[in-house]
Design a protein around this motif. Structure first.
Motif, PDB file in Angstrom:
ATOM      1  N   GLU A  33       0.816  -1.204   0.000  1.00 10.80           N
ATOM      2  CA  GLU A  33       0.000   0.000   0.000  1.00 10.80           C
ATOM      3  C   GLU A  33       0.856   1.263   0.000  1.00 10.80           C
ATOM      4  N   THR A  34       1.978   1.232   0.698  1.00 13.07           N
ATOM      5  CA  THR A  34       2.841   2.403   0.783  1.00 13.07           C
ATOM      6  C   THR A  34       3.752   2.444  -0.427  1.00 13.07           C
ATOM      7  N   PRO A  35       3.659   3.486  -1.252  1.00 10.35           N
ATOM      8  CA  PRO A  35       4.513   3.571  -2.433  1.00 10.35           C
ATOM      9  C   PRO A  35       5.961   3.856  -2.046  1.00 10.35           C
ATOM     10  N   GLY A  36       6.869   3.498  -2.931  1.00  6.31           N
ATOM     11  CA  GLY A  36       8.273   3.784  -2.694  1.00  6.31           C
ATOM     12  C   GLY A  36       9.151   2.906  -3.547  1.00  6.31           C
ATOM     13  N   THR A  37      10.443   3.059  -3.390  1.00  8.49           N
ATOM     14  CA  THR A  37      11.404   2.269  -4.145  1.00  8.49           C
ATOM     15  C   THR A  37      11.237   0.792  -3.803  1.00  8.49           C
ATOM     16  N   GLY A  38      11.189  -0.048  -4.812  1.00  6.84           N
ATOM     17  CA  GLY A  38      11.074  -1.488  -4.606  1.00  6.84           C
ATOM     18  C   GLY A  38       9.657  -1.982  -4.406  1.00  6.84           C
ATOM     19  N   VAL A  39       8.673  -1.117  -4.496  1.00  7.38           N
ATOM     20  CA  VAL A  39       7.279  -1.548  -4.364  1.00  7.38           C
ATOM     21  C   VAL A  39       6.793  -1.974  -5.741  1.00  7.38           C
ATOM     22  N   TYR A  40       6.400  -3.221  -5.845  1.00  7.51           N
ATOM     23  CA  TYR A  40       5.944  -3.764  -7.117  1.00  7.51           C
ATOM     24  C   TYR A  40       4.889  -4.827  -6.829  1.00  7.51           C
ATOM     25  N   PRO A  41       4.007  -5.119  -7.782  1.00 10.39           N
ATOM     26  CA  PRO A  41       3.003  -6.169  -7.569  1.00 10.39           C
ATOM     27  C   PRO A  41       3.661  -7.550  -7.569  1.00 10.39           C
ATOM     28  N   TYR A  42       3.121  -8.462  -6.786  1.00  9.40           N
ATOM     29  CA  TYR A  42       3.620  -9.834  -6.767  1.00  9.40           C
ATOM     30  C   TYR A  42       2.484 -10.795  -6.481  1.00  9.40           C
ATOM     31  N   LEU A  43       2.651 -12.038  -6.932  1.00 11.63           N
ATOM     32  CA  LEU A  43       1.647 -13.076  -6.728  1.00 11.63           C
ATOM     33  C   LEU A  43       1.892 -13.789  -5.413  1.00 11.63           C
ATOM     34  N   THR A  44       0.818 -14.112  -4.716  1.00 12.78           N
ATOM     35  CA  THR A  44       0.924 -14.857  -3.477  1.00 12.78           C
ATOM     36  C   THR A  44      -0.367 -15.624  -3.232  1.00 12.78           C
ATOM     37  N   PRO A  57      -3.897   5.393   4.044  1.00 12.83           N
ATOM     38  CA  PRO A  57      -3.316   6.715   4.257  1.00 12.83           C
ATOM     39  C   PRO A  57      -4.092   7.778   3.492  1.00 12.83           C
ATOM     40  N   THR A  58      -4.240   8.942   4.106  1.00 14.66           N
ATOM     41  CA  THR A  58      -4.920  10.038   3.421  1.00 14.66           C
ATOM     42  C   THR A  58      -3.928  10.751   2.521  1.00 14.66           C
ATOM     43  N   LEU A  59      -4.409  11.242   1.410  1.00 17.68           N
ATOM     44  CA  LEU A  59      -3.556  11.892   0.430  1.00 17.68           C
ATOM     45  C   LEU A  59      -3.571  13.391   0.631  1.00 17.68           C
ATOM     46  N   ALA A  60      -2.397  13.982   0.597  1.00 20.17           N
ATOM     47  CA  ALA A  60      -2.320  15.436   0.626  1.00 20.17           C
ATOM     48  C   ALA A  60      -2.689  15.955  -0.759  1.00 20.17           C
ATOM     49  N   ALA A  61      -3.212  17.158  -0.829  1.00 27.15           N
ATOM     50  CA  ALA A  61      -3.660  17.716  -2.108  1.00 27.15           C
ATOM     51  C   ALA A  61      -2.531  17.791  -3.123  1.00 27.15           C
ATOM     52  N   HIS A  62      -1.303  17.970  -2.680  1.00 23.95           N
ATOM     53  CA  HIS A  62      -0.167  18.106  -3.593  1.00 23.95           C
ATOM     54  C   HIS A  62       0.564  16.792  -3.834  1.00 23.95           C
ATOM     55  N   ASP A  63       0.150  15.700  -3.204  1.00 25.61           N
ATOM     56  CA  ASP A  63       0.876  14.430  -3.281  1.00 25.61           C
ATOM     57  C   ASP A  63       0.377  13.597  -4.453  1.00 25.61           C
ATOM     58  N   GLU A  64       1.108  13.637  -5.559  1.00 31.21           N
ATOM     59  CA  GLU A  64       0.724  12.877  -6.752  1.00 31.21           C
ATOM     60  C   GLU A  64       1.358  11.505  -6.787  1.00 31.21           C
ATOM     61  N   THR A  65       2.262  11.191  -5.870  1.00 27.41           N
ATOM     62  CA  THR A  65       2.955   9.905  -5.892  1.00 27.41           C
ATOM     63  C   THR A  65       2.319   8.890  -4.960  1.00 27.41           C
ATOM     64  N   ALA A  66       1.303   9.268  -4.208  1.00 24.57           N
ATOM     65  CA  ALA A  66       0.693   8.375  -3.232  1.00 24.57           C
ATOM     66  C   ALA A  66      -0.122   7.291  -3.921  1.00 24.57           C
ATOM     67  N   ALA A  67      -0.476   6.274  -3.148  1.00 25.78           N
ATOM     68  CA  ALA A  67      -1.228   5.131  -3.674  1.00 25.78           C
ATOM     69  C   ALA A  67      -2.607   5.565  -4.161  1.00 25.78           C
ATOM     70  N   THR A  68      -3.193   4.765  -5.039  1.00 22.63           N
ATOM     71  CA  THR A  68      -4.527   5.053  -5.550  1.00 22.63           C
ATOM     72  C   THR A  68      -5.567   4.675  -4.507  1.00 22.63           C
ATOM     73  N   GLU A  69      -6.769   5.132  -4.693  1.00 22.03           N
ATOM     74  CA  GLU A  69      -7.869   4.779  -3.811  1.00 22.03           C
ATOM     75  C   GLU A  69      -8.154   3.283  -3.929  1.00 22.03           C
ATOM     76  N   PRO A  70      -8.704   2.640  -2.883  1.00 22.49           N
ATOM     77  CA  PRO A  70      -9.056   1.225  -2.991  1.00 22.49           C
ATOM     78  C   PRO A  70      -9.979   0.977  -4.178  1.00 22.49           C
ATOM     79  N   GLY A  71      -9.719  -0.079  -4.901  1.00 26.68           N
ATOM     80  CA  GLY A  71     -10.532  -0.428  -6.061  1.00 26.68           C
ATOM     81  C   GLY A  71      -9.980   0.110  -7.363  1.00 26.68           C
TER      82      GLY A  71
END
Length: 88
Positions: A33-44, A57-71
């Motif tokens: 859920e937390t974006p950053g270096t090394g965050v990638y999708p994986y199968l489990t 996490p709530t998104l700040a108005a200026h934060d374009e790098t944060a995770a997308t909304e659920p769904g």
């Protein structure tokens, strides 16, 4: 289990993953859920998933790098990873 659901991968785990894809063979594609270096999708396997009870996490108005909304997914990231897996 649905796309966008949030889980801890194991009992006691502090990190949260978000379901990005559900496969018919019982595997699920998750991404931290937390974006950053090394965050990638994986199968489990979802055998030990524990539903996350914390709020995303709530998104700040200026934060374009944060995770997308659920769904929602970031199609470019998920598609490029899946393209690599499915390449001949």
């Amino acid at each position: 289990m649905n796309i966008g659901d949030r889980f801890h991968v194991a009992p006691g785990a502090s990190s949260v993953v978000v379901v990005r894809e559900i496969r018919v063979n019982g595997l699920v594609m998750v991404e931290n859920e937390t974006p950053g270096t090394g965050v990638y999708p994986y199968l489990t396997k979802p055998d030990h998933f524990i539903p996350a009870t914390t709020q995303p996490p709530t998104l700040a108005a200026h934060d374009e790098t944060a995770a997308t909304e659920p769904g929602q997914t970031t199609a470019a990231v998920v598609d490029s990873y899946l393209d690599e897996l499915n390449a001949p």
